[in-house]
Design a protein around this motif. Structure first.
Motif, short mmCIF file in Angstrom:
data_model
loop_
_atom_site.label_atom_id
_atom_site.label_comp_id
_atom_site.label_asym_id
_atom_site.label_seq_id
_atom_site.Cartn_x
_atom_site.Cartn_y
_atom_site.Cartn_z
N ASN A 45 19.27 -7.48 25.68
CA ASN A 45 18.89 -5.85 25.66
C ASN A 45 18.91 -5.34 27.23
N LYS A 47 18.84 -2.45 28.56
CA LYS A 47 17.79 -1.30 28.65
C LYS A 47 16.56 -1.74 28.90
N GLU A 50 15.73 -3.42 32.01
CA GLU A 50 15.57 -2.48 33.01
C GLU A 50 14.09 -1.68 33.02
N ARG A 51 13.76 -1.49 31.71
CA ARG A 51 12.51 -0.83 31.37
C ARG A 51 11.30 -1.92 31.87
#
Length: 395
Positions: A45, A47, A50-51
């Motif tokens: 994942n 995203k 990055e989070r």
């Protein structure tokens, strides 16, 4: 991270905490988000990955009191989202404002002390946060190595007692073939575009400018006339190394440890960066943890709880301790074995919190059943739920 990014990023929003949040609230929010978005829990994942990086970056600043103070002062100076002068400035004409002057601490007519007592201006603020140096520092000077983030998993016992673990890390270090110069002859020249500073001004409208890494020398301030074949003129090469790292006793799950000078090597005699280790602690089948205290649930018989007695309780890595149960000990009562918990920062230990759980037997012998029947007859007039119904009626 560019200066513009730093000014515009709201780290409080990233962690979901108010600006007046305490250190404990920031720590709690970071741990919760780190577990939720950790790459190990969100494989594949992008995203979430990055989070996770954003969360770690925010915690790096807000979790350090000094960095947080500098960040708050910088955000206050720039209005929490960038300096935006009004049209025409104070005198109604154009207002030429170069952030590069502030970052270097040399704004015309400005005090060397600066707003908020920054000393050398915002250059000191951002230099302290991102180790980019203060006023007068150029990329041709000795440069600090990059910080490295890594993770380690420990058993419950290792986290409580401390452990030395091997960590294999990859980082950018000075190229050995060209001694970090980027030039195979070891004679790079100063970049004519940025004149060795490694930065160029970029107009962004509104009468002021921001700085970006020089596109010609990639922020190094130097250009190789004869690029090194190993590093392609960058002066940096990827290297791997295994380091024995001592994890202190008493670390908790999700804690981030800073090891000074254990990051990537610096350039041209500059100091090494720091190593940040995020610790993950495995669960224990018997013991739990509550801050500096360990927890354990111990089953006891009905007679031990009713009549009192002594029970042996296991400890983590040590001999058992004996606790005395007073007569009439209720189910769920917690007792304390002092000094049998986790190691604190000052070297002392927390306590072992022992919760009593009355064990109800599934199978009874004939003799035991007869004894319980006799006990039921002897206590037939007692109703432990009487007060419960009375309270329900009165509510």
């Amino acid at each position: 991270m560019s200066t513009k990014d730093f000014i515009e990023k709201d780290y409080y929003k990233v962690l979901g905490v108010p600006k007046d949040a305490t250190e404990a609230e920031i720590k709690k929010a970071y741990r919760k988000l780190a577990r939720e978005f950790h790459p190990d829990a969100n494989k594949g994942n992008a995203k979430a990955e990055e989070r996770f990086k954003e969360i770690s970056e925010a915690n790096d600043v807000l979790g350090d009191p000094k960095k947080r103070k500098e960040y708050d002062e910088a955000r206050a100076l720039f209005g929490n989202g960038g300096f935006r002068p009004g049209p025409g400035g104070a005198g109604g004409g154009s207002f030429n404002f170069d952030l590069g002057d502030l970052f270097g601490g040399n704004a015309q007519g400005g005090s060397q002390q600066g707003a908020g007592g920054f000393g050398g201006g915002l250059g000191d603020v951002f230099g302290g946060l991102f180790n980019r140096g203060g006023a007068g520092t150029t990329r041709t000077q000795p440069r600090r190595g990059q910080d490295i983030d890594t993770e380690v998993s420990l058993s419950f016992t290792e986290a409580i007692e401390g452990a030395t673990v091997p960590l294999r890390m990859s980082s950018q270090s000075p190229c050995k073939a060209c001694a970090g110069t980027g030039d195979k002859n070891g004679t790079p020249r100063v970049c004519p575009t940025c004149v060795g500073t490694g930065q160029v001004a970029r107009g962004s409208g509104g009468g002021f400018s921001l700085t970006d890494p020089c596109p010609d020398c990639k922020g190094r301030g130097l250009i190789a006339e004869h690029p090194c074949m190993e590093c392609k003129g960058s002066g940096r090469a990827k290297s791997s190394r295994t380091m024995q790292v001592r994890i202190p006793a008493g670390v908790s799950d999700g804690q981030r440890i800073r090891l000074r000078g254990k990051g990537a090597p610096g350039e041209r005699g500059g100091p090494a960066g720091d190593l940040y280790v995020t610790v993950h602690v495995d669960a224990h089948p018997v013991f739990g943890r509550k801050e500096d205290n360990l927890t354990v649930t111990v089953p006891v018989t009905f007679t031990e709880a009713a009549l009192g007695g002594e029970v042996r309780v296991p400890t983590l890595g040590g001999p058992p301790v004996t606790l005395k149960l007073p007569p009439g000990t209720p189910n769920g009562r917690t007792m304390r074995a002092r000094g049998k918990g986790a190691v604190r920062k000052d070297g002392t230990r927390g306590d072992l919190l022992v919760t009593v759980e009355v064990s109800v037997p599934k199978d009874l012998s004939g003799k035991a059943r007869d004894a319980l029947e006799a006990y039921r007859e002897a206590t037939a007039g007692e109703n432990p739920r009487a007060e419960l119904f009375q309270a329900a009626k009165g509510a």
